[in-house]
Scaffold this motif. Structure first.
Motif, short mmCIF file in Angstrom:
data_model
loop_
_atom_site.label_atom_id
_atom_site.label_comp_id
_atom_site.label_asym_id
_atom_site.label_seq_id
_atom_site.Cartn_x
_atom_site.Cartn_y
_atom_site.Cartn_z
N SER A 7 23.23 49.60 -6.16
CA SER A 7 22.90 50.80 -5.39
C SER A 7 22.00 50.45 -4.21
CB SER A 7 22.22 51.83 -6.29
OG SER A 7 22.09 53.08 -5.64
N ALA A 11 22.99 50.82 -0.25
CA ALA A 11 22.14 51.56 0.69
C ALA A 11 21.82 50.72 1.92
CB ALA A 11 20.86 52.00 -0.01
N ASN A 23 20.79 56.96 -4.14
CA ASN A 23 21.93 57.77 -3.71
C ASN A 23 23.26 57.24 -4.24
OD1 ASN A 23 23.34 59.77 -1.84
ND2 ASN A 23 24.11 57.85 -1.04
N HIS A 63 25.62 59.17 -7.21
CA HIS A 63 26.83 59.78 -6.67
C HIS A 63 28.08 58.94 -6.92
CE1 HIS A 63 23.73 62.01 -4.25
NE2 HIS A 63 24.49 63.00 -4.70
N ALA A 67 23.38 57.75 2.91
CA ALA A 67 22.48 58.60 2.11
C ALA A 67 21.76 59.64 2.95
CB ALA A 67 21.45 57.72 1.40
N GLU A 127 19.92 63.04 -12.76
CA GLU A 127 18.66 62.79 -12.07
C GLU A 127 17.69 63.95 -12.18
OE1 GLU A 127 21.57 63.45 -10.58
OE2 GLU A 127 21.32 63.91 -8.44
N HIS A 177 16.01 66.44 0.60
CA HIS A 177 14.77 66.40 -0.18
C HIS A 177 13.55 66.08 0.68
CE1 HIS A 177 16.83 66.83 -4.02
NE2 HIS A 177 17.74 65.98 -3.57
N TYR A 196 21.60 63.29 1.62
CA TYR A 196 20.84 63.37 0.37
C TYR A 196 19.35 63.22 0.66
CZ TYR A 196 19.80 62.48 -4.60
OH TYR A 196 19.31 62.54 -5.88
N ILE A 197 19.02 62.28 1.53
CA ILE A 197 17.61 62.06 1.88
C ILE A 197 17.02 63.30 2.54
CG2 ILE A 197 16.07 60.75 3.39
CD1 ILE A 197 18.07 58.37 3.03
N THR A 229 15.32 58.35 -2.64
CA THR A 229 16.65 58.96 -2.46
C THR A 229 17.59 58.00 -1.74
OG1 THR A 229 15.72 60.14 -0.55
CG2 THR A 229 15.94 61.37 -2.60
N PHE A 230 17.06 57.19 -0.85
CA PHE A 230 17.84 56.14 -0.19
C PHE A 230 18.37 55.14 -1.22
CE2 PHE A 230 17.89 51.94 1.97
CZ PHE A 230 18.78 52.20 3.01
#
Length: 278
Positions: free
Chosen positions: A204, A208, A19, A23, A215, A35, A222, A218-219, A15-16
């Motif tokens: 990406s 990050a 992200n 997005h 992120a 995704e 989840h 988002y991280i 997710t890192f």
């Protein structure tokens, strides 16, 4: 705008990394991504069924995917000191595990491949979701388990003992970092689209690393059951320079793993180029 299906895990390192891509924080050359977050073995099986355009997969699974998918150079998990661990509650040595059930996090995981390369006689394998393995070992349902992801940091809480670090074994055997999971893309998308995906993914990763807090929401969405400390350690362990670009050392590691798996008869041989579109 061309929309592609994209699979990766809900683990913090993925997710890192993804992200910014999903997005719209980096340019994707007219591509957008839908995704799908699943555990790594589910992703392996979805790719084997041809259901994803782009996906994170285990390097073991890549051995079965090379004719249909090409490997990207960015976004994967490959490094040193980050391999799967064999843990137990009672056994004192690997020799004691022969003929006994050992839990692994999926048939096509690199963890399962490394165990088979280490000792083919350890063949009584039980396939469990990775997050269930430590509990199964602690309850005596299996003699040992091969653990991955954040389990590296939490297995002592279950009263378990590490017998061997399969990544350390691999590094000692080959001198290479351990290839855990890579990003693959359908070859049928074409050379230009594959290159655009790889470039967007590299951007990406760069975003990050340059903006580590971007992120966070988002991280955490989840990984709610994971502590902040374990989450940060997870990212630090699995996101590195190889995540930005495999480079010659990473490429050698991948070809060495696949070559050994072929020689052992574990994966089919393939003449398809690892990176190039057919």
């Amino acid at each position: 705008m061309r929309n592609l299906t994209l699979g990766y895990s809900p683990c913090p390192n993925d997710t890192f990394i993804f992200n910014a891509l999903v997005h719209g924080l980096v340019s994707a050359a007219g591509l957008s991504f839908r995704e799908r977050l699943e555990d790594v073995e589910t992703l392996n099986r979805l790719a084997l069924a041809g259901e994803l355009d782009v996906s994170k997969v285990s390097y073991h699974a890549l051995g079965y995917l090379r004719d249909e998918y090409t490997l990207l150079r960015s976004g994967g998990a490959l490094g040193r000191g980050c391999g799967p661990l064999v843990v137990t509650k009672g056994a004192a040595s690997m020799d004691e595990l022969r003929g006994k059930p050992i839990a692994v996090p999926g048939r096509y995981t690199t963890a399962a491949l490394l165990l088979r390369l280490l000792d083919p006689s350890l063949d009584t394998l039980v396939y469990l979701p990775f997050h269930e393995i430590m509990g199964a070992v602690a309850k005596g349902q299996v003699a040992a388990g091969v653990i991955i992801h954040e389990s590296r940091f939490t297995f002592p809480e279950y009263g378990l003992t590490k017998l061997i670090d399969l990544g350390d074994w691999w590094e000692g055997e080959t001198g290479c970092p351990i290839p855990l999971g890579g990003i693959v893309t359908r070859r049928s998308l074409g050379r230009e689209t594959v290159a655009a995906i790889d470039n967007a993914l590299r951007a990406s990763v760069a975003h990050a690393r340059a903006n580590p807090g971007a992120a966070t929401g988002y991280i955490r969405a989840h990984s709610q059951e994971m502590s902040d400390e374990v989450c940060a350690a997870h990212i630090d362990l699995y996101v590195n320079d190889f995540s930005f670009d495999l480079g010659p050392e990473g490429e050698t590691a991948v070809t060495t793993l696949l070559g050994r798996a072929e020689a052992a008869g574990i994966i089919p041989r393939s003449t398809a180029p690892l990176f190039n579109v057919l």
